[in-house]
Write an enzyme that holds these catalytic residues in place. Structure first.
Site: not given
Length: 910
Positions: A130, A166, A715
């Site tokens: 919390h 809480d 590539c």
């Protein structure tokens, strides 16, 4: 009374680590968000077993970050929309939870209501994070209330869950000071997020070791209440910063909806006289008095996203009219007479009279400009100025600003990193380039860019934030919609691109030097290919600017009327371009030249490890006269900058070159956000087939180039060579003989053949790639190791006896590794089947003197490019792009232009 925060157990020291982490638990993670993802990842790193993750369902097709991480690891993931219905637990949900067998529930952040029979089920119960120092600010929005109340301390609690709100016993708490200008974001990012993750992991270990505290919460000091009604401006400041990521309030000024950002008095220049506009939306209660001298307006943001300093709101500029002096009014009347002489068909020249809507043509533009210059000596006008200010009022405003010198472009200010290298002084910009200016990243962050030849730092380069990306996109949008770029004649746009190419050519040695030290490219290759082809690309697409055209289409007529249908090719708007590190400047050119030629504006993210030539390019665009906002460069990480670009709602197209997995992620983000148009040039495993009837000298030379060109960081590199059995041994022998002649060394040395790999992580990956090849049974004929010298050098490597199932036969190395397999004499169809047995299809090649065989093979190879008796032969006029998982869309050629245009069909009845 709760004990002080530092009375809870501290993290153990390194010397105690082995003992401390010997006990492990089976955990259920219940929650969501990046915070939950980080807690999950760190708990697994410490050896705890996460037996189940319970999170929220996917939103808009996108999984929560916690779910993404868990699914990647193979951890069971449950996405329940809810745990209860009408206050009662859902039996099948609870049973699914119980089946994982967790010993502890860890709830880092959870927005769902979890039943008590789930909270209490595990052996050790449940712990929750919390973000307040409980019992203060229980309930939702605890961080906001910490700031709203002006608390001097902020912090978080890890507590044992109970059936209250809480209210459970405290296991661990941490606190920090609240700084004067903290916001929800700064407090969370600085302390609550990083320290909270550590605390959750520590709490789990304390429980595993039987050392976890359970300190009951006191009801004394517990709070749930709302805002304090304090009658001072600091309370209002706290209220604002607790309610907005960018502290501010909305109001209407002169009919425009505006967001103001606030600061405390004395911080920096601001505009206090705007404050009264915002008081009604600012005050939490009309009863709160305010002292304007203690709270000032810092900036203003308009509905379209444009932001300006508040102090400049009333200054002269395009957003406000210039008040004319008496002399200027006389000049304005003289100009009105000029307009009247040209527009003889118009009874009177009003302020709203439009030059072109009144019948003026291009010849009239020339006459207007020359007559004004003749009558009002000393004022320099261009034909384009008339097109930018078409009404009489706008033309007078433009003229007066030009007369006063107010519309002159600000001189570009650049902080360079300078380096004496390659017999020259190179000057390298290192900041973000946004809206025509170089500036530090919003968050002030910067990171080193490394010279791969020796591992030394070249300089620090800005590390862009999400805010920087948003500002760059806003600048590009403004330039496209309201700037001169969108109104410019296509031929004039082409002239600017030609000028840019000329400037690149003037600076080609400096660009090639920067490219060489930043990417490891051999200087001669950088000069010819990296820079040389970039120049050619801009010149090629500059020529296309005035040749973009539609078609007329016959359609069925609806009698007695007639119809005409035609198409128009239009630019898309703001485009994002994300480029790789192997050809930093050339990849920029391949994409941005077509994008700009089509009339778009762009935001480009260079690779994090090779940003310097892109930023030097930005400097040259200003010298070329490209208007501000058209080109924006934001260096930084792909996960932050690239992801934001792919999600941004104002970006209409994204062009990407890089790996296939990242390409898939970008495509998904582009689809979910606003269905952006996408072009992708992705991975490859290009086959090169060498038949026994080839020109052996050429096949050896070109075969080596197909693999070792640009140290294999290419590539379209030939990822796998198929050599006909009868010439296989001779071919390998000759290749190895030539490799031994190659000079490996300083890329700035003109005689060097083979430079360093781009960065250390890539070198390590190549060494590992070769080790896998050996373990799987391929024959390492040459190389396979890092070169014993400073820098990131890899030996040119040759593998033979490579079988189709092996890792190195299927996966791209992107380095100087030649992977060779035999095929039976005369087995054309067999080798074609093997060559096509890959998910990639970027390029391919064939060497044979038999042109019929060559054409037969080229027709059947599944690749976007096929080379016959050559390799790496790309040209700016030839389209480039792949098939299958090598991507879609094209760079180069007319096809590339179409990637940055949209087709509009118009039907007229007459």
């Amino acid at each position: 009374v709760l004990p002080a925060a530092n009375s809870f157990p501290e993290p153990v020291h390194t010397s105690d680590r082995d003992h401390y982490y010997q006990n492990k638990l089976k955990l259920a993670l219940i929650g969501q968000s990046l915070f939950g993802q980080e807690v999950y990842t760190n708990l697994r790193k410490q050896g705890h077993k996460v037996v189940g993750v319970f999170t929220v369902p996917d939103k808009d097709g996108k999984a929560d970050p916690l779910a993404v991480a868990a699914e990647k690891d193979g951890t069971p993931v449950f996405k329940f929309p809810r745990w209860r219905v009408k206050g009662k637990p859902i039996p099948e949900v609870v049973e699914a939870y119980k089946a994982v067998g967790a010993e502890l529930n860890v709830m880092p952040f959870c927005s769902q209501f979890i039943p008590m029979n789930v909270i209490d089920h595990p052996k050790h119960g449940s712990i929750i994070y919390h973000p307040s120092i409980l019992p203060l600010h229980r309930g939702a929005s605890a961080i906001n209330w910490t700031l709203i109340h002006g608390d001097k301390k902020a912090g978080f609690s890890v507590f044992w869950a109970d059936d209250g709100l809480d209210t459970g016993p405290i296991l661990l708490q941490r606190e920090c000071d609240v700084e004067p200008n903290d916001t929800v974001d700064t407090l969370y990012n600085r302390f609550l997020f990083p320290e909270g993750i550590k605390a959750m992991v520590e709490s789990v270990q304390l429980i595993a070791d039987g050392k976890a505290a359970r300190v009951p919460q006191s009801e004394e000091g517990a709070s749930y209440e709302g805002i304090q009604k304090k009658s001072n401006s600091q309370a209002i400041h706290n209220w604002i910063r607790g309610h907005d990521k960018v502290p501010g309030a909305w109001t209407v000024i002169d009919g425009q909806v505006v967001l103001a950002g606030f600061i405390s008095a004395g911080s920096e220049p601001s505009s206090n006289h705007l404050l009264s506009h915002f008081l009604p939306s600012l005050l939490p209660s009309p009863s709160i008095p305010i002292f304007p001298r203690q709270l000032l307006v810092k900036n203003l943001q308009f509905e379209d996203g444009k932001m300006i300093p508040a102090s400049k709101y009333f200054s002269s500029g395009e957003s406000s009219s210039v008040e004319l002096t008496d002399d200027e009014k006389k000049m304005a009347e003289d100009i009105r007479m000029i307009w009247r002489g040209i527009l003889s068909n118009v009874p009177a020249i009003e302020d709203t009279t439009d030059f072109f809507k009144s019948g003026a043509a291009s010849m009239d533009v020339v006459r207007l400009v020359e007559e004004v210059k003749q009558r009002c000596g000393g004022v320099q006008l261009q034909n384009e100025d008339v097109y930018m200010a078409t009404t009489f009022q706008d033309f007078i405003q433009m003229f007066v600003r030009r007369l006063r010198g107010e519309d002159q472009e600000e001189e570009l200010v650049i902080d360079y990193a300078t380096k004496e290298v390659n017999n020259m002084t190179v000057k390298m910009p290192y900041q973000c380039f946004i809206d025509g200016k170089f500036e530090d990243a919003d968050n002030g962050k910067a990171c080193d860019t490394i010279n791969p030849a020796d591992g030394s730092a070249i300089c620090k380069v800005a590390y862009a934030s999400v805010g920087d990306v948003d500002r760059a996109v806003a600048a590009a949008k403004e330039a496209f919609e309201n700037g001169p770029w969108g109104k410019m004649n296509p031929r004039d746009r082409g002239s600017l691109l030609y000028r840019l190419a000329d400037l690149m050519e003037e600076h080609q040695e400096e660009l090639a030097t920067i490219e060489s030290i930043d990417s490891g490219a051999v200087y001669t290759l950088a000069l010819k290919t990296h820079v040389g082809m970039s120049i050619q690309t801009f010149r090629y697409f500059a020529g296309w600017c005035d040749k973009i055209q539609g078609k007329t289409i016959p359609i069925n007529q609806a009698r007695p009327n007639r119809n005409l249908t035609f198409t128009k090719k239009e630019p898309l708007g703001v485009c994002a371009i994300v480029i790789p590190w192997n050809y930093p400047l050339m990849m920029l050119a391949w994409k941005s030249a077509a994008c700009l030629a089509a009339g778009n504006t762009l935001v480009l993210k260079p690779a994090q490890v090779t940003p310097l030539t892109a930023l030097k390019f930005a400097e040259l665009t200003v010298k070329a006269g490209i208007p501000k906002g058209v080109i924006n460069i934001v260096p930084g990480s792909g996960g932050l900058v690239g992801q934001r670009l792919s999600e941004h709602p104002d970006v209409r197209k994204l062009g990407f070159t890089g790996s296939t997995p990242i390409g898939k992620q970008i495509m998904k983000s582009c689809a979910v956000s606003n269905l952006k148009k996408v072009s992708l040039e992705l991975g490859g495993k290009s086959p090169l087939i060498i038949f026994s009837d080839c020109d052996m000298d050429k096949a050896v030379r070109m075969g080596m180039s197909s693999v070792f060109f640009n140290k294999g960081e290419n590539c379209i590199a030939a990822g796998r060579l198929f050599v006909e059995e009868s010439i296989h041994d001779e071919y390998i022998s000759r290749v190895v003989e030539e490799i031994k002649k190659m000079k490996i060394g300083d890329p700035l040395d003109r005689s060097t053949d083979h430079g360093p790999q781009n960065h250390k992580a890539h070198l390590d990956k190549l060494v590992e790639y070769c080790e896998v090849g050996v373990k799987e049974g391929a024959t390492l004929v040459y190389g396979g190791k890092q070169v014993d010298r400073p820098g990131f050098f890899m030996e040119p490597t040759v593998f033979t006896d490579v079988e189709d199932h092996m890792f190195i036969a299927k996966e791209e190395s992107f380095g100087p590794v030649m992977v060779v397999s035999k095929f039976k004499n005369g087995d054309v169809d067999g080798v074609l089947q093997r060559a096509n047995d890959t998910e990639f299809g970027l390029a391919s090649g064939v060497f044979t003197r038999d042109i019929s065989k060559a054409m037969y093979v080229s027709e059947r190879l599944e690749a976007g490019t096929v080379f016959i008796n050559t390799y790496n032969k790309t040209d700016v006029a030839s389209p480039f792009g792949g098939f299958k998982q090598s991507g879609f869309g094209k760079d180069l050629g007319e096809d590339a232009l179409m990637e940055y245009l949209r087709t509009k069909a118009v039907t007229v009845e007459y």
